[in-house]
Design a protein around this motif. Structure first.
Motif, PDB file in Angstrom:
ATOM      1  N   SER A   1     -50.612  36.302 -37.550  1.00  0.00           N
ATOM      2  CA  SER A   1     -50.763  37.749 -37.436  1.00  0.00           C
ATOM      3  C   SER A   1     -49.524  38.429 -38.009  1.00  0.00           C
ATOM      4  O   SER A   1     -48.533  37.787 -38.349  1.00  0.00           O
ATOM      5  N   ALA A   2     -49.599  39.726 -38.102  1.00  0.00           N
ATOM      6  CA  ALA A   2     -48.457  40.507 -38.587  1.00  0.00           C
ATOM      7  C   ALA A   2     -47.444  40.755 -37.471  1.00  0.00           C
ATOM      8  O   ALA A   2     -46.363  41.278 -37.722  1.00  0.00           O
ATOM      9  N   ILE A   3     -47.790  40.357 -36.256  1.00  0.00           N
ATOM     10  CA  ILE A   3     -46.921  40.605 -35.107  1.00  0.00           C
ATOM     11  C   ILE A   3     -45.713  39.676 -35.173  1.00  0.00           C
ATOM     12  O   ILE A   3     -45.838  38.474 -35.338  1.00  0.00           O
ATOM     13  N   GLU A   4     -44.536  40.257 -35.046  1.00  0.00           N
ATOM     14  CA  GLU A   4     -43.286  39.486 -35.097  1.00  0.00           C
ATOM     15  C   GLU A   4     -42.780  39.126 -33.701  1.00  0.00           C
ATOM     16  O   GLU A   4     -42.178  38.083 -33.509  1.00  0.00           O
TER      17      GLU A   4
ATOM     18  N   GLU B   1     -46.466  45.502 -29.270  1.00  0.00           N
ATOM     19  CA  GLU B   1     -46.411  44.540 -30.366  1.00  0.00           C
ATOM     20  C   GLU B   1     -45.528  45.124 -31.462  1.00  0.00           C
ATOM     21  O   GLU B   1     -45.683  46.290 -31.842  1.00  0.00           O
TER      22      GLU B   1
ATOM     23  N   SER C   1     -44.193  44.730 -35.384  1.00  0.00           N
ATOM     24  CA  SER C   1     -44.468  44.118 -36.690  1.00  0.00           C
ATOM     25  C   SER C   1     -43.658  44.862 -37.753  1.00  0.00           C
ATOM     26  O   SER C   1     -42.989  45.863 -37.462  1.00  0.00           O
TER      27      SER C   1
ATOM     28  N   GLU D   1     -44.781  46.726 -39.901  1.00  0.00           N
ATOM     29  CA  GLU D   1     -45.373  48.062 -40.056  1.00  0.00           C
ATOM     30  C   GLU D   1     -44.964  49.028 -38.947  1.00  0.00           C
ATOM     31  O   GLU D   1     -45.213  50.219 -39.039  1.00  0.00           O
TER      32      GLU D   1
ATOM     33  N   GLU E   1     -44.427  49.632 -34.439  1.00  0.00           N
ATOM     34  CA  GLU E   1     -44.672  49.215 -33.064  1.00  0.00           C
ATOM     35  C   GLU E   1     -45.997  49.779 -32.579  1.00  0.00           C
ATOM     36  O   GLU E   1     -46.368  50.893 -32.939  1.00  0.00           O
TER      37      GLU E   1
END
Length: 155
Positions: A49-52, A132, A134, A136, A138
């Motif tokens: 996913s794009a979630i860091e 979350e 990312s 891009e 929060e």
């Protein structure tokens, strides 16, 4: 035999918890509790996913009070020995522990039911908020309908 307030551990912290230490504390009882059930929730792998990372916030004081209330509700339903509820807050990465719930009881059904109840009510009633993070930006995560439905089965 009902456990007392001294037989409960409730903590909200940024630090990780020691699962072996918590298990040992739950197991150290008067010999009347032959069942012990634990649950550990962890941050899932975020690589697909794009979630860091995740960030969990809470309302200090109110959160602990809510968790103690949930433990008291479990004790009113089942005969429990020791009960532990630990929840982390702050920045969390993939693989990090988030939550630990553990109960001891005389019988396995009570222990399993109480542990499930504690998690279901915690997900519905404890004031935690998940964000979350990312590249891009929060995003605050809304409470899941499935968590609400899971807790309703105990009502």
């Amino acid at each position: 035999m009902l456990g007392s307030e001294a037989d409960s551990r409730v903590l909200v912290d940024t630090k990780d918890f020691d699962i072996a230490e918590l298990h040992g504390w739950l197991k150290a009882n008067d010999g009347a509790h032959g069942a012990l059930v634990t649950f550990t929730g962890m941050v899932r792998d975020l690589t697909d996913s794009a979630i860091e990372r995740l960030y969990l916030e809470h309302y200090p004081g109110m959160t602990e009070k809510a968790l103690h209330n949930i433990v008291a509700q479990a004790r009113s339903r089942w005969s429990l020995g020791r009960v532990a509820v630990y929840h982390r807050v702050g920045a969390l990465e993939a693989g990090d522990n988030i939550v630990f719930v553990g109960v001891s009881s005389a019988h396995r059904k009570e222990a399993f039911d109480a542990a499930q109840f504690l998690m279901d009510y915690l997900k519905r009633d404890a004031p935690f908020w998940k964000k979350e993070v990312s590249a891009e930006g929060e995003n605050w995560v809304a409470q899941k309908e499935s968590d609400m439905e899971a807790a309703e089965r105990w009502d």
